[in-house]
Design an enzyme around this catalytic site. Structure first.
Site, PDB file in Angstrom:
ATOM      1  N   ASP A 161       0.838  -1.194   0.000  1.00 39.22           N
ATOM      2  CA  ASP A 161       0.000   0.000   0.000  1.00 39.22           C
ATOM      3  C   ASP A 161       0.878   1.250   0.000  1.00 39.22           C
ATOM      4  O   ASP A 161       2.107   1.156   0.019  1.00 39.22           O
ATOM      5  CB  ASP A 161      -0.839  -0.038   1.296  1.00 39.22           C
ATOM      6  CG  ASP A 161      -2.310   0.187   1.031  1.00 39.22           C
ATOM      7  OD1 ASP A 161      -2.625   0.933   0.102  1.00 39.22           O
ATOM      8  OD2 ASP A 161      -3.130  -0.371   1.786  1.00 39.22           O
ATOM      9  N   ASP A 217     -10.497   2.424  -3.397  1.00 43.52           N
ATOM     10  CA  ASP A 217     -11.100   1.180  -2.910  1.00 43.52           C
ATOM     11  C   ASP A 217     -12.527   0.968  -3.409  1.00 43.52           C
ATOM     12  O   ASP A 217     -13.333   1.888  -3.412  1.00 43.52           O
ATOM     13  CB  ASP A 217     -11.138   1.188  -1.375  1.00 43.52           C
ATOM     14  CG  ASP A 217      -9.754   1.063  -0.774  1.00 43.52           C
ATOM     15  OD1 ASP A 217      -8.773   1.130  -1.536  1.00 43.52           O
ATOM     16  OD2 ASP A 217      -9.665   0.896   0.451  1.00 43.52           O
TER      17      ASP A 217
HETATM   18  C1  GAL Z   1      -6.148   0.700   1.384  1.00 46.12           C
HETATM   19  C2  GAL Z   1      -6.196  -0.353   0.294  1.00 46.12           C
HETATM   20  C3  GAL Z   1      -7.180  -1.408   0.738  1.00 46.12           C
HETATM   21  C4  GAL Z   1      -6.716  -2.016   2.046  1.00 46.12           C
HETATM   22  C5  GAL Z   1      -6.514  -0.927   3.098  1.00 46.12           C
HETATM   23  C6  GAL Z   1      -5.866  -1.468   4.354  1.00 46.12           C
HETATM   24  O1  GAL Z   1      -5.267   1.715   1.018  1.00 46.12           O
HETATM   25  O2  GAL Z   1      -6.550   0.242  -0.921  1.00 46.12           O
HETATM   26  O3  GAL Z   1      -7.331  -2.382  -0.275  1.00 46.12           O
HETATM   27  O4  GAL Z   1      -5.522  -2.737   1.842  1.00 46.12           O
HETATM   28  O5  GAL Z   1      -5.705   0.125   2.586  1.00 46.12           O
HETATM   29  O6  GAL Z   1      -5.709  -0.494   5.333  1.00 46.12           O
END
Ligand code: GAL
Length: 546
Positions: A161, A217
């Site tokens: 991430d 997301d």
């Molecule tokens: C976001 C990511 C998600 C998940 C989340 C966890 O940035 O896009 O899929 O991994 O963080 O905190």
């Protein structure tokens, strides 16, 4: 725990069955997009050994593992800061036996295990569920963390991430490349690497990652699914050779009605996205399991060509996507027709737009049967409910593709990361990166723009196919409000510089034609101007001289 023993036995037989899949896979040059399950969408940080091993069991008991969903990916929420030795501490209330034990269990039932981290100092959970994620990102610990996760614990997949990366304002190309280099230092040589920074990162990502997220997301909302489908209409050129756009985890089984799940599954599959289920596998409606296990759609996703599908026809909010399957320019194509609008719609799908002439055979991937009523004309008519899709295999005699859209071209300097990207490309701040933009004036609603002006900012159609080779009239539909130039090159050779192009307005499209000579087979056709901005490009057509 008891049923885990039974499952180990079932898995032993599953592994035997799978050795023939492995043989088949050796026939391809690269791995298909991954298929599996991830903890984030449903469980968020409420994960534990019990949850993860329980969902791994469910992949087997639902038959999803048998259908190909073999990765069990642990997302954010398993850490508890770092120790003084710099090592990540595990949250032992959730994972009392540590993370290796979880990977060992997942492996013992024949599945693969996935890990999560961040390019910067903190993971994304730090943003809203502190203290999870604080100080446990990779930054400054790249080699140490990778060796622990992949050599010591034995994980197989890595999602990285960028919340901490953004927090530290890191140069993303440099930092993700550093992480790829740390992975390369591991003894484990089979780590599947996913970059998650919520927009298309830049063409550099193809060099370092197996897949990359292209959007924010996903959530259980039709608008979210539609936005992701639309944004990936112009990421097609970057998918190939074992590198995939990741449309994000599947929300199938999370409460969508069947028509949305059909569209969700069909669009992810025609784009060759990783298929990572995000729901609680014990709570899926039967129809969701059926869509996830649809062998025809899985074949579309995992096809050995590993390519994504451009839009080839559009009528209002109905989009037709098509891609070759099994063999480039072979007789079989995958076709998905999606009604992204809110009203029922009827569309006449043109066989020519699909790349065929004469009689075709149409097979329905949802009913698993032939659709004879659709054959026999140079088009077929589909009526599609709002938010629904048809998924088809069409087989017949192929014709040469004659229209190449701007939005399916490879834009070498394309990135949606703004600030840091300027530095990454070391170009002057005032020059923005190229973009694909929407406009009702453009054919199929999209065009490529902000091209030219520096060396790397060119556009290329990299898979231009000529059945016999020869001379073609190449017509480019362009727009610009002032006088601009661009050079056409074919297979690395400059063919012609078109000068003084001026259509009179940014969205006033005009055509210009040049003669090009194509090789038999594949060609790369490039438009460029390293010194000054180029016109925007809607599409180019190729017509062979008689
Ligand atoms: C976001 C990511 C998600 C998940 C989340 C966890 O940035 O896009 O899929 O991994 O963080 O905190």
């Amino acid at each position: 725990m008891n049923n885990r023993f039974t499952i180990v036995a079932i898995c032993a037989s599953l592994l035997l069955t799978c050795s023939c899949c492995a043989d088949k896979q050796q026939a391809r040059d690269f791995d298909p997009p991954i298929m599996g399950w991830s903890s984030w969408n449903y469980f968020k940080t409420n994960i534990s050994e019990e949850v993860i091993c329980g969902q791994a069991d469910a992949l087997i008991s639902t038959g999803l593992a048998d259908a190909g969903y073999i990765y069990v990916n642990i997302d954010d929420g398993f850490t508890d800061g770092r120790g003084e030795d710099g090592r990540i501490r595990i949250d032992t209330t959730k994972f009392p036996n540590g993370m290796k034990a979880v990977a060992d269990y997942i492996h013992s039932i024949g599945l693969k295990a996935g890990m999560y981290s961040d390019a910067g100092d903190n993971t994304c959970a730090s943003l809203n569920v502190k203290p999870y994620g604080l100080g446990v990102g990779l930054y400054g610990h790249e080699v140490q963390d990778c060796k622990m996760m992949f050599d010591e614990w034995g994980y197989d997949f890595f999602k990285v991430d960028n919340c901490g990366g953004r927090h530290l304002d890191l140069n993303e190309q440099e930092q993700f490349t550093k992480i790829a280099e740390a992975l390369a230092q591991c003894d484990n040589k089979h780590i599947n690497f996913n970059v998650c920074r919520w927009v298309f990162p830049g063409t550099w990502v193809r060099e370092i990652a197996d897949s990359w997220r292209t959007t924010h997301d996903i959530w259980v909302d039709w608008g979210s699914v539609k936005t992701i489908i639309k944004e990936n209409m112009y990421t097609v050129a970057y998918c190939g050779d074992g590198h995939y756009n990741d449309l994000d985890m599947l929300e199938i089984g999370m409460g969508f009605p069947p028509e949305v799940e059909r569209t969700h599954m069909a669009c992810w599959c025609i784009q060759s996205s990783p298929l990572v289920v995000g729901c609680d596998l014990y709570k899926m409606p039967d129809y969701s399991i059926e869509f996830l296990k649809n062998a025809d759609l899985i074949a579309m996703d995992q096809d050995r060509l590993g390519i994504a599908a451009p839009v080839v026809q559009k009528d209002g909010e109905v989009y037709v996507f098509a891609k070759d399957m099994e063999r480039f320019y072979g007789p079989k194509r995958a076709v998905v027709v999606s009604n992204l609008g809110d009203a029922p719609a009827t569309i006449d799908v043109s066989l020519q737009a699909l790349g065929f002439e004469g009689a075709v055979k149409v097979y329905d991937c949802f009913s698993h049967s032939d659709r004879e009523e659709l054959c026999g004309s140079d088009y077929f008519t589909l009526e599609i409910a709002p938010h629904d899709s048809e998924a088809l295999f069409v087989t017949g005699k192929r014709i040469e593709k004659s229209v190449y859209q701007g939005e399916e071209a490879f834009l070498n300097a394309y990135t949606e990361i703004n600030d840091q990207d300027y530095e990454a490309y070391r170009r002057p701040y005032e020059i923005p990166s190229p973009r694909y933009w929407e406009s009702p004036t453009a054919d199929l609603g999209l065009y490529a723009t902000l091209l030219g002006g520096w060396e790397e900012n060119w556009l290329e159609w990299q898979r231009v196919y000529s059945m016999d080779g020869g001379d073609y009239a190449m017509t480019v539909r362009y727009a610009c409000a002032d006088s601009r130039d661009m050079t056409i090159s074919v297979n690395g050779e400059d063919v012609q510089c078109l000068t003084g192009l001026n259509s009179g307005g940014d969205l006033d499209w005009q055509e210009v034609t040049a003669k090009v000579t194509l090789n038999k087979g594949w060609n790369a056709v490039r438009l460029s101007n390293p010194a000054a901005p180029m016109p925007s490009i809607d599409y180019m057509t190729l017509k062979k001289f008689e």
